[in-house]
Scaffold this motif. Structure first.
Motif, short mmCIF file in Angstrom:
data_model
loop_
_atom_site.label_atom_id
_atom_site.label_comp_id
_atom_site.label_asym_id
_atom_site.label_seq_id
_atom_site.Cartn_x
_atom_site.Cartn_y
_atom_site.Cartn_z
N ALA A 185 -26.61 47.47 -20.15
CA ALA A 185 -27.55 46.70 -19.68
C ALA A 185 -28.88 47.11 -19.28
O ALA A 185 -30.08 46.44 -19.81
CB ALA A 185 -27.09 46.26 -17.97
N LYS A 186 -29.10 48.45 -19.23
CA LYS A 186 -30.37 49.21 -19.23
C LYS A 186 -31.00 49.33 -20.56
O LYS A 186 -32.06 48.97 -20.56
CB LYS A 186 -30.15 50.53 -18.68
N MET A 187 -30.08 49.50 -21.45
CA MET A 187 -30.42 49.64 -22.81
C MET A 187 -30.89 48.28 -23.41
O MET A 187 -31.97 48.24 -24.05
CB MET A 187 -29.47 50.13 -23.80
N THR A 188 -30.22 47.15 -23.13
CA THR A 188 -30.59 45.87 -23.43
C THR A 188 -32.17 45.46 -22.84
O THR A 188 -32.92 45.13 -23.58
CB THR A 188 -29.58 44.93 -23.14
N GLU A 189 -32.34 45.77 -21.58
CA GLU A 189 -33.66 45.73 -21.13
C GLU A 189 -34.62 46.50 -21.92
O GLU A 189 -35.69 45.96 -21.98
CB GLU A 189 -33.54 46.37 -19.48
N ALA B 214 -24.99 50.39 -29.08
CA ALA B 214 -24.25 49.25 -29.95
C ALA B 214 -24.23 47.99 -29.40
O ALA B 214 -24.47 46.97 -30.07
CB ALA B 214 -22.97 49.69 -30.59
N LYS B 215 -23.80 48.04 -27.90
CA LYS B 215 -23.76 46.67 -27.33
C LYS B 215 -25.03 46.12 -27.05
O LYS B 215 -25.20 44.98 -27.47
CB LYS B 215 -23.16 47.00 -25.89
N ARG C 239 -29.52 40.89 -30.61
CA ARG C 239 -29.35 40.51 -32.07
C ARG C 239 -30.52 41.44 -33.04
O ARG C 239 -31.07 40.59 -33.75
CB ARG C 239 -29.79 38.98 -32.19
N LYS C 240 -30.37 42.45 -32.83
CA LYS C 240 -31.23 43.46 -33.67
C LYS C 240 -30.61 43.96 -35.00
O LYS C 240 -29.15 43.98 -34.98
CB LYS C 240 -32.00 44.70 -32.78
#
Ligand SMILES: [Zn+2]
Length: 250
Positions: A133-137, A169-170, A176-177
């Motif tokens: 979640a933090k990485m996505t942010e 990876a998630k 969508r990169k």
């Protein structure tokens, strides 16, 4: 490739069970071997252990990609001047917080016709330990900054420090990169000797190579001065990384 960690984990479990019936040292050796593989897999972007990163272009012509990470910085404008002089287009993987510091330079990168990619909001040193979640942010917030200052969106992502793991990876999937690595590493942030950096890059160059550089120092600028001459001498043309992902969609 994606299933490698699970297969390895399964094998590890088997070894683990045997080892437990055996000696502590067998267990320890297995554990260290497994850890080494996982850590190595996290750091070596070319292995595609957790994420399938693009590390080069399949091409028959003499062409390479110059990629610059961690900018924009105070040094970026001189890189842009030099690239303009040589009529070379590059790919800049920008950090959101750096864009906030140098918005005009970011706008110039785009206006000069270079390609930009996402390199997270803060390039955190704890990148490898952040939750999905933090990485996505981190990725989304960099996207927002790029949108705000450059009115641009990018499918390209380069993992800070080249680190990938299941959480990263998630995050890449969530946003969508396309993960972009390299196959020629200059080590320009570690090596001080400019000639060594230059030799390291030119020695390993192949058709389709993606070269990792940083627009964060005068030193790399001076390496680039020589590198551009080398490319011209050896009749290498240049491509930007989006040309790989664009042609793959077809
Ligand atoms: Zn970086």
């Amino acid at each position: 490739m994606k299933h490698y960690p699970f297969v390895l984990f399964y094998l590890f479990c088997n070894v683990f069970i045997y080892a437990f019936q055996g000696s502590f040292w067998v267990y320890l050796a297995c554990f260290l071997a497994f850890s080494t593989v996982v850590i190595w897999g996290s750091f070596d972007i070319g292995l595609g252990y957790f994420v399938n990163s693009i590390t080069h272009k399949r091409t028959k012509i003499k062409e390479v990609a110059l990629t610059f990470d961690d900018g924009p910085t105070e040094f970026t404008p001189q890189f842009l001047d030099l690239l303009r002089e040589h009529r070379v287009k590059a790919t800049f993987f920008c950090i959101g917080k750096q864009i906030e510091k140098y918005p005009e330079t970011f706008q110039r990168i785009i206006a000069d016709g270079h390609t930009v990619g996402n390199h997270t909001l803060s390039h955190s040193h704890s990148t490898g330990f952040l939750s999905a979640a933090k990485m996505t942010e981190e990725i989304k917030q960099c996207d927002e900054v790029m949108q705000r200052y450059g009115n641009i969106t990018t499918p390209l992502y380069r993992p800070p420090f080249g680190v990938t793991n299941p959480n990263i990876a998630k995050a890449i999937k969530n946003t969508r990169k396309k993960s972009i690595g390299w196959n020629v590493r200059s080590l320009d942030t570690i090596i001080n000797d400019e000639r060594k950096i230059y030799r390291k890059v030119t020695r390993n160059l192949k058709k389709g190579s993606i070269i990792l550089l940083h627009d964060t120092s005068e030193k790399t600028y001076r390496v680039l001065v020589d590198l551009l001459v080398f490319l011209e001498d050896k009749k290498y043309s240049t491509f930007t990384v989006d040309s790989i992902t664009n042609s793959k969609k077809k």
